[in-house]
Design an enzyme around this catalytic site. Sequence first.
Site, PDB file in Angstrom:
ATOM      1  N   ASP A 140       0.837  -1.202   0.000  1.00 28.51           N
ATOM      2  CA  ASP A 140       0.000   0.000   0.000  1.00 28.51           C
ATOM      3  C   ASP A 140       0.868   1.246   0.000  1.00 28.51           C
ATOM      4  OD1 ASP A 140      -2.515  -1.044   0.038  1.00 28.51           O
ATOM      5  OD2 ASP A 140      -2.852  -0.795   2.172  1.00 28.51           O
ATOM      6  N   TYR A 170       2.054   4.745   1.666  1.00 29.44           N
ATOM      7  CA  TYR A 170       2.040   5.253   3.040  1.00 29.44           C
ATOM      8  C   TYR A 170       0.769   6.066   3.253  1.00 29.44           C
ATOM      9  CZ  TYR A 170       7.085   4.175   3.081  1.00 29.44           C
ATOM     10  OH  TYR A 170       8.307   3.551   3.013  1.00 29.44           O
ATOM     11  N   PHE A 196       7.905   2.166  -0.933  1.00 31.03           N
ATOM     12  CA  PHE A 196       8.970   2.340   0.063  1.00 31.03           C
ATOM     13  C   PHE A 196       9.566   3.757   0.075  1.00 31.03           C
ATOM     14  CE2 PHE A 196       9.153  -2.318  -0.623  1.00 31.03           C
ATOM     15  CZ  PHE A 196       8.962  -2.733   0.674  1.00 31.03           C
ATOM     16  N   HIS A 245      10.006  -9.454   4.693  1.00 27.98           N
ATOM     17  CA  HIS A 245       9.766  -8.020   4.533  1.00 27.98           C
ATOM     18  C   HIS A 245      10.783  -7.231   5.362  1.00 27.98           C
ATOM     19  CE1 HIS A 245       7.652  -4.150   4.631  1.00 27.98           C
ATOM     20  NE2 HIS A 245       7.003  -4.579   3.566  1.00 27.98           N
TER      21      HIS A 245
END
Length: 220
Positions: free
Chosen positions: A64, A66, A77, A186
Amino acid sequence: MVKIEQSWKNALIEEFEKPYFKELAEFVRSEYLSAKIFPPPAFIFHAFALCPFDATKVVLLGQDPYHGDGQAHGLCFSVPEQTVVPPSLANIYKEIASDIRGTPPTNGNLEQWAKQGVLLLNATLTVRAHSAGSHQSKGWEVFTDAVIKKLSDEAEHLVFLLWGNYAKKKSEFIDWEKHLVLEAAHPSPFSAYSGFFGCKHFSQTNNYLARHGKEPIRWG
């Protein structure tokens, strides 16, 4: 018609005409009119704008955008330069420093990666402010799965970086015979020590690109 970089428009023209995408476009339009949505509208397809279809060498998949103020700008990211580097990205930088002995970027803006051919793709391209996952299962995942499959089918010798269980599920759309698929935990602080740190994906990516006559990525 969707405003997206021309090579991607050409590659995905049939996708934009499908009923699900028209429903998705209407949903997103209504959300921007009624709520605070990230990223700003001009940045929904920012990853595509910076990394044309034929220039793509690496696909890095996020989940998703932020959902905090001033963070999302259309690249997974990544955050704008003036924004504090988020924890997952800080861990990515730690792995870069360990893996290639390089100096990571001094801020969280990953546009320089995108301009070198790294498609920084979130599976969902929009989100309500302060409401993680709020635009999941509205159609974005169908669209971005189609993006992954299109690249897999039509490009040669790409590197797919799949970090975390959510990203790993996307491997079903990738031809493992044609491309390099690298999986790890992750980089979140909750899981980075369970297989992300030490994965050496950055050096593996560059070695693979070099073997196939492509310019390596300058990660630092």
